[in-house]
Scaffold this motif. Structure first.
Motif, PDB file in Angstrom:
ATOM      1  N   MET A   1       1.198  -1.475  -0.290  1.00 31.79           N
ATOM      2  CA  MET A   1       0.022   0.015   0.358  1.00 31.79           C
ATOM      3  C   MET A   1       1.102   1.057  -0.375  1.00 31.79           C
ATOM      4  O   MET A   1       2.036   1.267   1.258  1.00 31.79           O
ATOM      5  CB  MET A   1      -0.876   0.022   1.288  1.00 31.79           C
ATOM      6  CG  MET A   1      -2.368   0.953   1.557  1.00 31.79           C
ATOM      7  SD  MET A   1      -3.408   0.828   2.818  1.00 31.79           S
ATOM      8  CE  MET A   1      -2.963  -1.104   3.225  1.00 31.79           C
ATOM      9  N   ASN A   3       1.376   5.754  -0.068  1.00 28.87           N
ATOM     10  CA  ASN A   3       1.413   6.742   0.860  1.00 28.87           C
ATOM     11  C   ASN A   3      -0.512   6.977   0.612  1.00 28.87           C
ATOM     12  O   ASN A   3      -0.813   7.747   1.111  1.00 28.87           O
ATOM     13  CB  ASN A   3       2.051   7.687   0.630  1.00 28.87           C
ATOM     14  CG  ASN A   3       2.932   7.260   0.925  1.00 28.87           C
ATOM     15  OD1 ASN A   3       3.001   6.448   2.294  1.00 28.87           O
ATOM     16  ND2 ASN A   3       4.558   8.188   1.121  1.00 28.87           N
ATOM     17  N   GLU A   5      -2.545   5.224  -0.677  1.00 29.22           N
ATOM     18  CA  GLU A   5      -4.642   4.507  -0.347  1.00 29.22           C
ATOM     19  C   GLU A   5      -3.725   4.232   0.639  1.00 29.22           C
ATOM     20  O   GLU A   5      -4.783   4.606   1.550  1.00 29.22           O
ATOM     21  CB  GLU A   5      -3.249   2.935  -1.067  1.00 29.22           C
ATOM     22  CG  GLU A   5      -3.549   3.205  -2.187  1.00 29.22           C
ATOM     23  CD  GLU A   5      -2.887   0.952  -3.145  1.00 29.22           C
ATOM     24  OE1 GLU A   5      -2.977   0.555  -1.985  1.00 29.22           O
ATOM     25  OE2 GLU A   5      -2.925   1.050  -4.166  1.00 29.22           O
ATOM     26  N   PHE A   6      -2.665   4.705   1.421  1.00 31.93           N
ATOM     27  CA  PHE A   6      -2.701   4.792   2.975  1.00 31.93           C
ATOM     28  C   PHE A   6      -3.913   6.140   3.478  1.00 31.93           C
ATOM     29  O   PHE A   6      -4.540   5.922   3.643  1.00 31.93           O
ATOM     30  CB  PHE A   6      -1.087   5.252   3.683  1.00 31.93           C
ATOM     31  CG  PHE A   6      -1.435   5.808   5.304  1.00 31.93           C
ATOM     32  CD1 PHE A   6      -1.528   4.743   6.199  1.00 31.93           C
ATOM     33  CD2 PHE A   6      -0.563   5.971   5.971  1.00 31.93           C
ATOM     34  CE1 PHE A   6      -1.081   4.561   7.442  1.00 31.93           C
ATOM     35  CE2 PHE A   6      -0.529   6.702   6.914  1.00 31.93           C
ATOM     36  CZ  PHE A   6      -1.070   5.575   7.841  1.00 31.93           C
ATOM     37  N   SER A   7      -3.286   7.263   3.239  1.00 32.01           N
ATOM     38  CA  SER A   7      -4.220   8.201   3.367  1.00 32.01           C
ATOM     39  C   SER A   7      -5.483   7.904   2.688  1.00 32.01           C
ATOM     40  O   SER A   7      -6.997   8.660   3.381  1.00 32.01           O
ATOM     41  CB  SER A   7      -3.884   9.634   2.257  1.00 32.01           C
ATOM     42  OG  SER A   7      -2.344   9.952   2.745  1.00 32.01           O
ATOM     43  N   LEU A  56      -4.745  -0.999   9.754  1.00 29.23           N
ATOM     44  CA  LEU A  56      -3.469  -0.995   9.297  1.00 29.23           C
ATOM     45  C   LEU A  56      -2.500  -0.959   9.613  1.00 29.23           C
ATOM     46  O   LEU A  56      -1.689  -1.360   9.263  1.00 29.23           O
ATOM     47  CB  LEU A  56      -3.754   0.596   9.598  1.00 29.23           C
ATOM     48  CG  LEU A  56      -4.563   1.414   9.031  1.00 29.23           C
ATOM     49  CD1 LEU A  56      -4.610   2.856   9.677  1.00 29.23           C
ATOM     50  CD2 LEU A  56      -4.488   1.900   7.811  1.00 29.23           C
ATOM     51  N   SER A  59      -2.189  -5.061   7.448  1.00 22.41           N
ATOM     52  CA  SER A  59      -1.658  -4.935   6.774  1.00 22.41           C
ATOM     53  C   SER A  59      -0.135  -3.955   6.811  1.00 22.41           C
ATOM     54  O   SER A  59      -0.102  -3.969   5.511  1.00 22.41           O
ATOM     55  CB  SER A  59      -2.769  -3.457   5.469  1.00 22.41           C
ATOM     56  OG  SER A  59      -2.945  -2.174   5.985  1.00 22.41           O
ATOM     57  N   GLN A  61       1.341  -1.377   6.904  1.00 22.92           N
ATOM     58  CA  GLN A  61       1.450   0.022   7.139  1.00 22.92           C
ATOM     59  C   GLN A  61       1.894   0.696   8.990  1.00 22.92           C
ATOM     60  O   GLN A  61       2.176   2.256   8.539  1.00 22.92           O
ATOM     61  CB  GLN A  61      -0.280   1.270   6.646  1.00 22.92           C
ATOM     62  CG  GLN A  61      -0.695   0.639   5.574  1.00 22.92           C
ATOM     63  CD  GLN A  61       1.315   1.250   4.691  1.00 22.92           C
ATOM     64  OE1 GLN A  61       1.327   2.234   4.788  1.00 22.92           O
ATOM     65  NE2 GLN A  61       1.117   0.001   3.833  1.00 22.92           N
TER      66      GLN A  61
END
Length: 140
Positions: A1, A3, A5-7, A56, A59, A61
């Motif tokens: 993932m 950044n 996608e993280f946001s 999160l 995953s 992150q």
């Protein structure tokens, strides 16, 4: 993932938590429980902080260490500020006006405690941090 996608995941979690909270507020409003509107916050915070952060962490992150709790605190503060601003706008200015008092008298020393919506939001935050701690211990 990456950044972006993280946001996107964080924004979707915030929006979903707000929707869950608004549904709980509408439920309380339908039963004329406007004095207890702060209780709806616990549903949104649970969805955001416990479920969202767990997603999160799984995953990869967010590492399963102290940063999990820092992010949880940041999410709680942001969500509570949004909650305290948005709910009175949608449901009326006096939504958080109910206050409970608790008085104790210990050998002539009187203690008065005020339990308002901000006190309960702090208690809910502590409960959600405890849930995060339990999940942290599971993945350790």
């Amino acid at each position: 993932m990456n950044n972006s996608e993280f946001s996107r995941v964080i924004i979707i979690n915030f929006i979903s938590a707000l929707i869950v909270t608004l549904v709980a507020c509408l439920f309380l409003d339908s039963f004329d429980l406007m004095d207890m509107m702060y209780v709806a916050n616990i549903f949104g915070i649970y969805f955001l902080v416990v479920y969202g952060i767990e997603m999160l962490v799984q995953s990869g992150q967010i590492p399963n260490d102290y940063r999990r709790f820092i992010i949880a605190l940041i999410f709680i503060v942001i969500f509570d500020l949004i909650f305290l601003y948005l709910i009175p706008l949608l449901f009326g200015a006096d939504v958080f006006s109910a206050v409970n008092y608790f008085s104790m008298d210990l050998d002539g020393f009187k203690m008065n405690f005020i339990f308002n919506a901000k006190f309960y939001l702090a208690v809910f935050a502590i409960i959600m941090l405890y849930f995060n701690y339990k999940l942290f211990k599971i993945h350790e």
